[in-house]
Design an enzyme around this catalytic site. Structure first.
Site, PDB file in Angstrom:
ATOM      1  N   THR A 131      53.173  52.253   1.006  1.00  0.00           N
ATOM      2  CA  THR A 131      54.411  52.038   0.260  1.00  0.00           C
ATOM      3  C   THR A 131      54.702  53.222  -0.652  1.00  0.00           C
ATOM      4  O   THR A 131      55.837  53.704  -0.738  1.00  0.00           O
ATOM      5  CB  THR A 131      54.312  50.750  -0.572  1.00  0.00           C
TER       6      THR A 131
ATOM      7  N   SER B 121      49.988  54.182   6.744  1.00  0.00           N
ATOM      8  CA  SER B 121      49.085  53.443   5.861  1.00  0.00           C
ATOM      9  C   SER B 121      47.777  53.153   6.595  1.00  0.00           C
ATOM     10  O   SER B 121      47.790  52.640   7.711  1.00  0.00           O
ATOM     11  CB  SER B 121      49.734  52.127   5.421  1.00  0.00           C
TER      12      SER B 121
ATOM     13  N   HIS C  20      45.321  51.015   6.289  1.00  0.00           N
ATOM     14  CA  HIS C  20      44.846  49.677   6.645  1.00  0.00           C
ATOM     15  C   HIS C  20      45.510  49.145   7.911  1.00  0.00           C
ATOM     16  O   HIS C  20      45.084  48.120   8.449  1.00  0.00           O
ATOM     17  CB  HIS C  20      45.045  48.699   5.486  1.00  0.00           C
TER      18      HIS C  20
ATOM     19  N   CYS D 157      61.512  30.461   6.132  1.00  0.00           N
ATOM     20  CA  CYS D 157      61.133  29.328   5.285  1.00  0.00           C
ATOM     21  C   CYS D 157      59.751  29.477   4.674  1.00  0.00           C
ATOM     22  O   CYS D 157      58.991  28.523   4.628  1.00  0.00           O
ATOM     23  CB  CYS D 157      61.216  28.049   6.093  1.00  0.00           C
TER      24      CYS D 157
END
Length: 489
Positions: free
Chosen positions: A70, A194, A196, A322
């Site tokens: 990020t 990234s 991971h 949801c």
């Protein structure tokens, strides 16, 4: 317990574990210092940078390590935009970019910049022609992921990179999902990833900025990592990340594993719609990552489905509308215009046993059926149920229905319809109540669903497409919106 969520975080690669443990003993010192321990740490950092650059397909001095993927995205986006401020302040990105890109875009617009969002087709893919049409003289930066995190669709990066080069616009590629499977093709200008995602430890991001790309680092700065990522490097984690990425590139193992996992994913893609009624497999059928498949189940709460699969021994994830954390539809599924209910993402890690996939296919139908039964869904969602309940009687109740009031969207020549009050109810209840009510009106009649759940705006049209009903449209209501559906079958 089968772990099927490698797209979120891949299990730690054995090479990464060994390198991490070794570098904890050898790489703890400050690599900026000139004494023996510092020189040893510097050698480890340089070797890690060279290994990462080789895997990415760039020069070692073009690579910096960041505290996360990020952070790499934010640094790349904002640094490139700041450096090209005199050219323009327009950022171009696809509608399905990772949230890190979208959040960086919000920072940019808050500072007075502008953004143009590129639409995608129903498979989640950008058309290169749309990119070409959107590139303008004031475009400072274009962003395009190599492959989507949620549905696995690969983007035409090479073609878009050529268009950006011709227009003189740098292209930033989010390669987090695809880098484990090979270098990103094309003449990109900046690349973020990234660790991971490929089996390295968490807390390591990678940012590559090609020579010749104008770049002005933003935020706190110091002398480390070429001034592009401040703070003391987590050297043991960086070494482990680079070692695991290099291991994935060694020999033919990665290509062979990608081909094997693609066959397992093909098996899921073909069998799930056969085993479970009312399922939509989303994403591009050909241009996709080898290990990832996403499907959506009608009349199912995504969070409940994931809990039941976890109880059955399977770790999967969801981009469902949801989840309790957001109660809003996935921006990726919304941009694609596909069903967001009961969304399941299966992403297989290296070494997944084919027997585990077969057991998943055996367990899934009963799990979906049990969740639907708890929500009061008729078998296959097709049997009629009397529409006699009042609003607020719970998930198992039939919809509240009444003769359509004057002023509803249907014109006077249409057969009388029903109004279903789903206000205050969350997905998938508005769609379940629509499915129950549609058989209570004659062919040509309408059902108007009143709903204030944002997911209804996506899921009701998607339901119509899946069930060959006509979606008439939406209009404002006193609360929420009124969605009108005409029965065609």
């Amino acid at each position: 317990m089968p772990y099927f969520d490698a797209a979120s975080a891949a299990p730690l690669h054995p090479v990464a574990r060994e390198a991490l443990l070794a570098s904890l003993d050898e790489g703890w010192a400050d690599p900026a210092r000139l004494y023996r321990e510092g020189r040893r740490a510097r050698l480890l950092l340089d070797a890690a940078r060279e290994a990462a650059a080789e895997a990415v397909g760039c020069r070692p001095d073009e690579v910096v390590f960041t505290p996360s993927g990020t952070q790499a995205v934010h640094s790349g986006v904002l640094g490139a935009l700041a450096a090209r401020r005199r050219v323009g302040r327009r950022l171009l990105h696809s509608a399905v970019e990772h949230s890190a890109v979208l959040h960086a875009a919000e920072v940019h617009t808050a500072a007075g910049g502008s953004c143009t969002e590129l639409a995608v087709d129903r498979t989640g893919r950008v058309a290169a022609g749309d990119v070409a049409a959107a590139l303008s003289p004031d475009t400072a930066l274009a962003c395009l992921q190599s492959a989507n995190h949620e549905v696995g669709t690969e983007q035409p990066v090479e073609e878009v990179a050529a268009l950006c080069q011709e227009a003189g616009v740098p292209l930033l590629v989010d390669a987090a999902q695809s880098l484990p499977w090979g270098p990103v093709p094309g003449g990109w200008s900046l690349l973020a990833a990234s660790a991971h995602k490929w089996g390295g430890p968490p807390g390591v991001g990678l940012l590559a900025v090609r020579k010749g790309t104008r770049f002005a680092p933003q935020g706190p700065r110091d002398e480390r990592e070429a001034g592009r990522s401040p703070g003391f490097e987590n050297l043991p984690a960086i070494v482990a990340a680079a070692a695991s990425l290099r291991a994935l590139r060694a020999g033919q193992e990665t290509a062979a594993e990608a081909a094997r996992l693609r066959k397992l994913v093909d098996r899921i893609r073909s069998r799930v719609p056969e085993l479970v009624p009312d399922v939509e497999v989303v994403g591009h059928p050909v241009h996709r990552l080898p290990h990832l498949v996403t499907f959506s189940c009608l009349y199912v709460d995504g969070e409940a489905l994931l809990h039941e699969l976890d109880r059955a021994g399977f770790s999967v994830s969801s981009g469902s509308s949801c989840t309790s954390s957001t109660l809003t539809p996935s921006h990726v599924l919304r941009a694609m215009g596909v069903l967001s209910e009961g969304n399941v993402r299966v992403s297989l890690p290296y070494g997944t046993d084919g027997a585990e996939v077969e057991r998943f296919l055996e367990v899934l139908p009963a799990v979906v059926r049990s969740v639907r039964e708890r929500l009061g869904v008729p078998a296959a969602g097709r049997e009629p149920v009397a529409a006699t309940a009042t609003a607020g009687e719970g998930p198992e109740a039939a919809p509240a229905a009444a003769a359509e009031e004057p002023g509803e969207p249907a014109d006077s020549a249409e057969p009388a319809g029903l109004v279903v009050d789903s206000l205050g109810k969350r997905c998938p209840l508005p769609v379940i109540e629509l499915a129950k009510a549609i058989l209570e009106v004659p062919v040509g009649g309408t059902v108007t669903v009143l709903a204030d759940d944002e997911a209804a705006r996506l899921d009701i049209p998607a339901w119509c497409a899946m069930r060959e009903q006509e979606y008439v449209g939406e209009r404002a209501a006193e609360r929420g919106a009124a969605y009108v559906v005409r029965r065609r079958a």
